[in-house]
Design a protein around this motif. Structure first.
Motif, PDB file in Angstrom:
ATOM      1  N   ALA A  45     -26.036 -32.614 -85.600  1.00  0.00           N
ATOM      2  CA  ALA A  45     -26.012 -32.801 -84.034  1.00  0.00           C
ATOM      3  C   ALA A  45     -25.194 -31.588 -83.470  1.00  0.00           C
ATOM      4  CB  ALA A  45     -25.405 -34.159 -83.713  1.00  0.00           C
ATOM      5  N   ASP A  48     -27.585 -28.458 -83.726  1.00  0.00           N
ATOM      6  CA  ASP A  48     -28.831 -28.692 -82.827  1.00  0.00           C
ATOM      7  C   ASP A  48     -28.303 -28.360 -81.402  1.00  0.00           C
ATOM      8  OD1 ASP A  48     -31.958 -29.295 -82.579  1.00  0.00           O
ATOM      9  OD2 ASP A  48     -30.872 -30.979 -81.332  1.00  0.00           O
ATOM     10  N   SER A  49     -27.272 -28.923 -80.905  1.00  0.00           N
ATOM     11  CA  SER A  49     -26.878 -29.018 -79.822  1.00  0.00           C
ATOM     12  C   SER A  49     -26.232 -27.581 -79.148  1.00  0.00           C
ATOM     13  CB  SER A  49     -25.784 -30.175 -79.315  1.00  0.00           C
ATOM     14  OG  SER A  49     -24.825 -29.798 -80.063  1.00  0.00           O
ATOM     15  N   ARG A  64     -27.966 -34.092 -75.974  1.00  0.00           N
ATOM     16  CA  ARG A  64     -28.707 -33.653 -77.147  1.00  0.00           C
ATOM     17  C   ARG A  64     -27.943 -34.038 -78.392  1.00  0.00           C
ATOM     18  NH1 ARG A  64     -33.338 -30.446 -77.427  1.00  0.00           N
ATOM     19  NH2 ARG A  64     -33.734 -30.084 -79.540  1.00  0.00           N
ATOM     20  N   GLN A  67     -28.169 -37.785 -79.009  1.00  0.00           N
ATOM     21  CA  GLN A  67     -29.500 -38.112 -79.460  1.00  0.00           C
ATOM     22  C   GLN A  67     -29.854 -37.950 -81.067  1.00  0.00           C
ATOM     23  OE1 GLN A  67     -32.102 -36.329 -76.533  1.00  0.00           O
ATOM     24  NE2 GLN A  67     -31.312 -37.618 -74.845  1.00  0.00           N
ATOM     25  N   THR A  68     -29.256 -36.468 -81.224  1.00  0.00           N
ATOM     26  CA  THR A  68     -29.656 -35.968 -82.575  1.00  0.00           C
ATOM     27  C   THR A  68     -28.715 -36.696 -83.301  1.00  0.00           C
ATOM     28  OG1 THR A  68     -30.105 -33.871 -81.607  1.00  0.00           O
ATOM     29  CG2 THR A  68     -29.522 -33.978 -83.980  1.00  0.00           C
ATOM     30  N   ASN A  72     -30.278 -39.163 -86.729  1.00  0.00           N
ATOM     31  CA  ASN A  72     -30.077 -38.477 -87.947  1.00  0.00           C
ATOM     32  C   ASN A  72     -28.903 -39.034 -88.843  1.00  0.00           C
ATOM     33  OD1 ASN A  72     -31.992 -35.970 -88.555  1.00  0.00           O
ATOM     34  ND2 ASN A  72     -30.846 -35.518 -86.391  1.00  0.00           N
ATOM     35  N   SER A 133     -31.305 -31.173 -89.006  1.00  0.00           N
ATOM     36  CA  SER A 133     -31.743 -31.544 -87.670  1.00  0.00           C
ATOM     37  C   SER A 133     -32.990 -30.661 -86.945  1.00  0.00           C
ATOM     38  CB  SER A 133     -30.489 -30.764 -86.898  1.00  0.00           C
ATOM     39  OG  SER A 133     -30.633 -29.237 -86.961  1.00  0.00           O
ATOM     40  N   ARG A 134     -33.785 -30.100 -87.943  1.00  0.00           N
ATOM     41  CA  ARG A 134     -34.706 -29.331 -87.547  1.00  0.00           C
ATOM     42  C   ARG A 134     -35.987 -29.720 -88.177  1.00  0.00           C
ATOM     43  NH1 ARG A 134     -33.496 -24.708 -84.742  1.00  0.00           N
ATOM     44  NH2 ARG A 134     -35.519 -24.488 -83.890  1.00  0.00           N
TER      45      ARG A 134
END
Length: 207
Positions: A45, A48-49, A64, A67-68, A72, A133-134
């Motif tokens: 997270a 990603d954020s 974000r 949410q991530t 996960n 994350s991706r």
């Protein structure tokens, strides 16, 4: 002139917002690591954020992160276990070799070789949670792809290992870096990791 400085799109306010985001995302990451088993989701997270917030201009990077993290946390349990076991063994071996070298039981060359391998392993681990994350993959596929991608980009992987080793040591020995260094390390790491991901993601996400 003073009013212009306080406009939301002024350089001063943009910088202040980025500093605030950096601090709060680092604290979110720290809180996410407290349950231990969710540490992997917290790493994913954070990456990603930070990438979307600082490099893509997403103004809702806190949302974000949450949410991530929620997306996960289950998938991150097994990678977290592997990460913690490998990290524990790595630290134990390196500390043992350091003490042995200091006592003259082994040569410093042996310790240097082990430290190089340790940096390599840490660099590979540094790719694991950004991959989580991706990309959506089962754990065995995630682990295999992480190792293959990291080894195919060996210079970047070694720099990642050095970066995160330095950041980890600073955060382990000092309190102040915990407030900003996790986000900063993730941001610098994204400069090395995103070129690895670029061939495997849609072009609109790579921009």
């Amino acid at each position: 002139m003073f009013r212009n400085l306080l406009k939301p799109d002024s350089p001063l306010m943009i910088t202040m917002n980025q500093i605030t985001d950096c601090i709060f995302l680092s604290l979110f990451w720290l809180l996410g690591c407290f349950p231990v088993v969710t540490a992997g989701a917290s790493f994913a997270a954070l990456y990603d954020s930070v990438y979307h917030g600082f490099r893509q201009g997403d103004k809702h990077c806190w949302n974000r992160f949450l949410q991530t993290f929620r997306a996960n946390w289950k998938a991150g349990v097994l990678p977290t276990g592997v990460f913690l076991v490998v990290l524990y063994l790595l630290v134990k071996i390196l500390v043992g070799l350091w003490n042995s070298a200091a006592a003259g039981a082994v040569s410093w060359m042996v310790f240097s070789g082990a430290a190089f391998l340790g940096i390599l392993v840490l660099g590979i681990l540094s790719v694991l949670f950004p991959m989580l994350s991706r990309f959506e993959n089962a754990f065995p596929v995630l682990l295999k792809n992480t190792v293959l991608l990291a080894m195919a980009n060996l210079p970047r992987t070694l720099v990642l290992g050095i970066l995160n080793a330095a950041a980890g040591l600073l955060c382990a020995f000092y309190i102040l870096p915990l407030f900003f260094l996790p986000s900063l390390a993730a941001l610098i790491g994204s400069l090395l990791i995103e070129p690895m991901f670029k061939p495997y993601i849609p072009s609109e996400d790579a921009e």
